[in-house]
Design a protein around this motif. Sequence first.
Motif, PDB file in Angstrom:
ATOM      1  N   PRO A 103       0.803  -1.234   0.000  1.00  0.00           N
ATOM      2  CA  PRO A 103       0.000   0.000   0.000  1.00  0.00           C
ATOM      3  C   PRO A 103       0.832   1.279   0.000  1.00  0.00           C
ATOM      4  O   PRO A 103       0.453   2.255  -0.653  1.00  0.00           O
ATOM      5  N   LYS A 104       1.940   1.305   0.722  1.00  0.00           N
ATOM      6  CA  LYS A 104       2.744   2.527   0.770  1.00  0.00           C
ATOM      7  C   LYS A 104       3.350   2.850  -0.586  1.00  0.00           C
ATOM      8  O   LYS A 104       3.332   4.003  -1.046  1.00  0.00           O
ATOM      9  N   GLU A 105       3.899   1.820  -1.243  1.00  0.00           N
ATOM     10  CA  GLU A 105       4.478   2.026  -2.570  1.00  0.00           C
ATOM     11  C   GLU A 105       3.410   2.440  -3.573  1.00  0.00           C
ATOM     12  O   GLU A 105       3.657   3.261  -4.464  1.00  0.00           O
ATOM     13  N   TRP A 106       2.215   1.866  -3.424  1.00  0.00           N
ATOM     14  CA  TRP A 106       1.107   2.193  -4.329  1.00  0.00           C
ATOM     15  C   TRP A 106       0.644   3.633  -4.132  1.00  0.00           C
ATOM     16  O   TRP A 106       0.414   4.371  -5.089  1.00  0.00           O
ATOM     17  N   ILE A 107       0.510   4.028  -2.898  1.00  0.00           N
ATOM     18  CA  ILE A 107       0.075   5.402  -2.610  1.00  0.00           C
ATOM     19  C   ILE A 107       1.078   6.403  -3.182  1.00  0.00           C
ATOM     20  O   ILE A 107       0.701   7.367  -3.861  1.00  0.00           O
ATOM     21  N   GLU A 108       2.353   6.165  -2.912  1.00  0.00           N
ATOM     22  CA  GLU A 108       3.376   7.103  -3.355  1.00  0.00           C
ATOM     23  C   GLU A 108       3.540   7.085  -4.877  1.00  0.00           C
ATOM     24  O   GLU A 108       3.616   8.134  -5.520  1.00  0.00           O
ATOM     25  N   GLY A 109       3.600   5.896  -5.458  1.00  0.00           N
ATOM     26  CA  GLY A 109       3.885   5.789  -6.883  1.00  0.00           C
ATOM     27  C   GLY A 109       2.717   6.107  -7.778  1.00  0.00           C
ATOM     28  O   GLY A 109       2.892   6.678  -8.871  1.00  0.00           O
ATOM     29  N   TYR A 110       1.496   5.759  -7.336  1.00  0.00           N
ATOM     30  CA  TYR A 110       0.318   5.978  -8.192  1.00  0.00           C
ATOM     31  C   TYR A 110      -0.465   7.207  -7.764  1.00  0.00           C
ATOM     32  O   TYR A 110      -0.579   8.171  -8.530  1.00  0.00           O
ATOM     33  N   TYR A 111      -0.992   7.192  -6.564  1.00  0.00           N
ATOM     34  CA  TYR A 111      -1.874   8.285  -6.159  1.00  0.00           C
ATOM     35  C   TYR A 111      -1.138   9.625  -6.067  1.00  0.00           C
ATOM     36  O   TYR A 111      -1.685  10.654  -6.488  1.00  0.00           O
ATOM     37  N   VAL A 112       0.083   9.611  -5.542  1.00  0.00           N
ATOM     38  CA  VAL A 112       0.806  10.872  -5.361  1.00  0.00           C
ATOM     39  C   VAL A 112       1.535  11.292  -6.639  1.00  0.00           C
ATOM     40  O   VAL A 112       1.266  12.352  -7.214  1.00  0.00           O
ATOM     41  N   LYS A 113       2.452  10.444  -7.136  1.00  0.00           N
ATOM     42  CA  LYS A 113       3.289  10.839  -8.265  1.00  0.00           C
ATOM     43  C   LYS A 113       2.552  10.798  -9.597  1.00  0.00           C
ATOM     44  O   LYS A 113       2.778  11.657 -10.464  1.00  0.00           O
ATOM     45  N   ASP A 114       1.675   9.820  -9.790  1.00  0.00           N
ATOM     46  CA  ASP A 114       0.997   9.684 -11.085  1.00  0.00           C
ATOM     47  C   ASP A 114      -0.295  10.492 -11.147  1.00  0.00           C
ATOM     48  O   ASP A 114      -0.573  11.134 -12.154  1.00  0.00           O
ATOM     49  N   GLN A 115      -1.081  10.461 -10.074  1.00  0.00           N
ATOM     50  CA  GLN A 115      -2.380  11.116 -10.083  1.00  0.00           C
ATOM     51  C   GLN A 115      -2.372  12.511  -9.453  1.00  0.00           C
ATOM     52  O   GLN A 115      -3.366  13.231  -9.547  1.00  0.00           O
ATOM     53  N   GLY A 116      -1.280  12.874  -8.811  1.00  0.00           N
ATOM     54  CA  GLY A 116      -1.187  14.206  -8.238  1.00  0.00           C
ATOM     55  C   GLY A 116      -2.002  14.414  -6.979  1.00  0.00           C
ATOM     56  O   GLY A 116      -2.322  15.562  -6.630  1.00  0.00           O
ATOM     57  N   LEU A 117      -2.347  13.338  -6.274  1.00  0.00           N
ATOM     58  CA  LEU A 117      -3.104  13.447  -5.036  1.00  0.00           C
ATOM     59  C   LEU A 117      -2.153  13.570  -3.851  1.00  0.00           C
ATOM     60  O   LEU A 117      -0.954  13.332  -3.962  1.00  0.00           O
ATOM     61  N   SER A 118      -2.694  13.909  -2.723  1.00  0.00           N
ATOM     62  CA  SER A 118      -1.897  13.972  -1.506  1.00  0.00           C
ATOM     63  C   SER A 118      -1.774  12.575  -0.902  1.00  0.00           C
ATOM     64  O   SER A 118      -2.536  11.664  -1.226  1.00  0.00           O
ATOM     65  N   VAL A 119      -0.799  12.420  -0.015  1.00  0.00           N
ATOM     66  CA  VAL A 119      -0.663  11.147   0.692  1.00  0.00           C
ATOM     67  C   VAL A 119      -1.935  10.842   1.471  1.00  0.00           C
ATOM     68  O   VAL A 119      -2.400   9.694   1.514  1.00  0.00           O
ATOM     69  N   ASP A 120      -2.532  11.872   2.060  1.00  0.00           N
ATOM     70  CA  ASP A 120      -3.769  11.692   2.816  1.00  0.00           C
ATOM     71  C   ASP A 120      -4.890  11.175   1.916  1.00  0.00           C
ATOM     72  O   ASP A 120      -5.649  10.285   2.305  1.00  0.00           O
ATOM     73  N   ASP A 121      -4.985  11.733   0.712  1.00  0.00           N
ATOM     74  CA  ASP A 121      -5.986  11.253  -0.242  1.00  0.00           C
ATOM     75  C   ASP A 121      -5.730   9.791  -0.603  1.00  0.00           C
ATOM     76  O   ASP A 121      -6.657   8.979  -0.692  1.00  0.00           O
ATOM     77  N   GLY A 122      -4.463   9.459  -0.837  1.00  0.00           N
ATOM     78  CA  GLY A 122      -4.119   8.086  -1.185  1.00  0.00           C
ATOM     79  C   GLY A 122      -4.455   7.111  -0.078  1.00  0.00           C
ATOM     80  O   GLY A 122      -4.988   6.015  -0.335  1.00  0.00           O
ATOM     81  N   GLU A 123      -4.152   7.483   1.141  1.00  0.00           N
ATOM     82  CA  GLU A 123      -4.474   6.615   2.278  1.00  0.00           C
ATOM     83  C   GLU A 123      -5.982   6.450   2.418  1.00  0.00           C
ATOM     84  O   GLU A 123      -6.471   5.351   2.731  1.00  0.00           O
ATOM     85  N   TYR A 124      -6.719   7.515   2.171  1.00  0.00           N
ATOM     86  CA  TYR A 124      -8.184   7.435   2.217  1.00  0.00           C
ATOM     87  C   TYR A 124      -8.713   6.444   1.178  1.00  0.00           C
ATOM     88  O   TYR A 124      -9.575   5.611   1.468  1.00  0.00           O
ATOM     89  N   LEU A 125      -8.164   6.511  -0.039  1.00  0.00           N
ATOM     90  CA  LEU A 125      -8.637   5.650  -1.114  1.00  0.00           C
ATOM     91  C   LEU A 125      -8.286   4.189  -0.857  1.00  0.00           C
ATOM     92  O   LEU A 125      -9.106   3.300  -1.108  1.00  0.00           O
ATOM     93  N   VAL A 126      -7.098   3.928  -0.380  1.00  0.00           N
ATOM     94  CA  VAL A 126      -6.712   2.548  -0.080  1.00  0.00           C
ATOM     95  C   VAL A 126      -7.629   1.961   0.995  1.00  0.00           C
ATOM     96  O   VAL A 126      -8.093   0.814   0.882  1.00  0.00           O
TER      97      VAL A 126
END
Length: 367
Positions: free
Chosen positions: A285-308
């Motif tokens: 999940p951490k690699e996914w949040i950072e690599g996809y939600y943050v770097k690819d989709q431009g979301l915040s870490v908080d947004d990524g954690e919410y989605l996961v």
Amino acid sequence: MSTRSRPDPLPQSRPPRITRRSALAGSVFAGLALLGACGRDEVRPVAKTGSPDAPLPKKVPKGTKLTIGDPSIQKALELSGQVDQISFDVEWANLSGGPQTLEAFRAHALDLGAVADIPPIHSVWTGVPTKIVAAKFRQDPLHHPVYQLGIAPGAGVDTLADLRGRRVAYSPGQAQGALVLRLLKKLNLVKTDVRLIELPSTGDVYPNSLAARQVDVAPIGGVNVKRYVAKYGKDGGKTIPHGLRDDPSHLYAPISTLEDPGKAAAIREYVQHWARAVSWIEEHPKEWIEGYYVKDQGLSVDDGEYLVKAEGEPDIPASWTDVIKRQQETVDLLAAETDKPKLNARDLFDLRFESVAADAFRAGGQG
């Protein structure tokens, strides 16, 4: 965290030719026109596999190429390194959702797309026969729904019982539209008991329509749920649960593609990679949040954690019996509500692929 065992590594092969994802800047149709032109340049007669009951080809011939619209799994394959194990050439298309994939199929510009349960039905009704080759769901789907019902500020909707007479956003041919029809059936309402407002469900259209009070109710999903409440909650904007299962996620392909034995074999291989990528996402999940939600989709870490957290754990069933049953219920509902011909849901699935994804998923995320 998954306890599935790791599979044996796949045989090493030459890396696939990966092209830059197509940019759909300005207009979706402009992007599809470009893809369509590329697809038409490569149209050629192909050998047929024959009956759908014929064995699924397993050997991918040298030079086989697939154009795939599956952006999130593409990123998971890249982040996990599994993309280097694909034995065929891949052209990645930055396409997702029913309308975009259908137009690309129609233009012979796409071999495989990622959608929910409605586009494979809609494609047949609009003259583009397709088959589902992989099916994914969510564990505990009622506690991890894809959508919530967004409620406009001042709409006076506090419970599902308040929907009668309200303006409801509706997108025919898409999962959100089918959800609205299922909800009306659950509430013993008919379409004339509400005001269906046809709007595309892409991007921020539904949240913006709610905020502008153009509609009273709209199914919204993903990070839009969190953002809508944060931005408009002080004005009375909110979400309420719909209480229905809304979690199907499928890969589907035109029948004409599946009739090419080389491409059918390549799709079989991709379905395995797809399932392993789903498993990798769950286990990292951490690699996914950072690599996809943050770097690819431009979301915040908080947004990524919410989605996961919102997505919960994935489920790829080994049997499609219940999947087809639920799909038949959806087909029957849509046919009755939209005056479309009835379909046999079983015909929407290529049953040769039934256990392909599940077997790979059980093996785990490294392949």
